[in-house]
Enzyme design. Sequence first.
Site, PDB file in Angstrom:
ATOM      1  N   GLN A   1       0.687  -1.074  -0.111  1.00  0.00           N
ATOM      2  CA  GLN A   1       0.075  -0.054  -0.071  1.00  0.00           C
ATOM      3  C   GLN A   1       0.935   1.196   0.141  1.00  0.00           C
ATOM      4  OE1 GLN A   1      -3.012   0.166   2.877  1.00  0.00           O
ATOM      5  NE2 GLN A   1      -3.786   2.039   2.162  1.00  0.00           N
ATOM      6  N   PHE A   2       1.124   1.658  -1.227  1.00  0.00           N
ATOM      7  CA  PHE A   2       1.963   2.967  -1.340  1.00  0.00           C
ATOM      8  C   PHE A   2       1.502   4.133  -0.756  1.00  0.00           C
ATOM      9  CE2 PHE A   2      -0.514   3.311  -5.046  1.00  0.00           C
ATOM     10  CZ  PHE A   2      -0.657   4.822  -5.323  1.00  0.00           C
ATOM     11  N   THR A   3       0.086   4.291  -0.519  1.00  0.00           N
ATOM     12  CA  THR A   3      -0.668   5.340  -0.326  1.00  0.00           C
ATOM     13  C   THR A   3      -0.286   5.824   1.509  1.00  0.00           C
ATOM     14  OG1 THR A   3      -2.510   4.236   0.395  1.00  0.00           O
ATOM     15  CG2 THR A   3      -2.273   5.302  -1.983  1.00  0.00           C
TER      16      THR A   3
END
Length: 148
Positions: free
Chosen positions: A78-80
């Site tokens: 989850q790069f967010t």
Amino acid sequence: MKVVLQKVSQASVSVDSEELGSIKQGYVLLVGVKEGDTEKEADYLVKKINGLRIFEDEAGKMNLDIHQVGGSILSISQFTLLADTKKGNRPSFTKSAHPDEALRLYRYFNESLRDEELVVKEGEFGAHMVVAIENDGPVTIVFDTDNK
């Protein structure tokens, strides 16, 4: 690296309505890899997560680790998690690692957890995923290797 850990009763991940993985009791790990992260950060997180005692013992105290309860892990890239929201209303993700490096380190992290004799299921890196989480407690813990 940043990991949001949720203690769960059950969880699953799907892509295009196809379930890729599911677990019963254990952890959902939302994993963000930032530019400059290395195996050192992943190793630190594996050690912390492997020994974390947040499951209840017979007295109802958070005193047991994931091994003692036979738990599993659902790991989701989850790069967010690395969003910068300081300016404006549209988050910036420039602190995230390049996808090739993020995938390499995400895989290393998951394999290192498996090396600790943990069952680790994964989502699909870079895909639009639907993650169903039944948070138990609720217990949510944030690990950030910038704040060891």
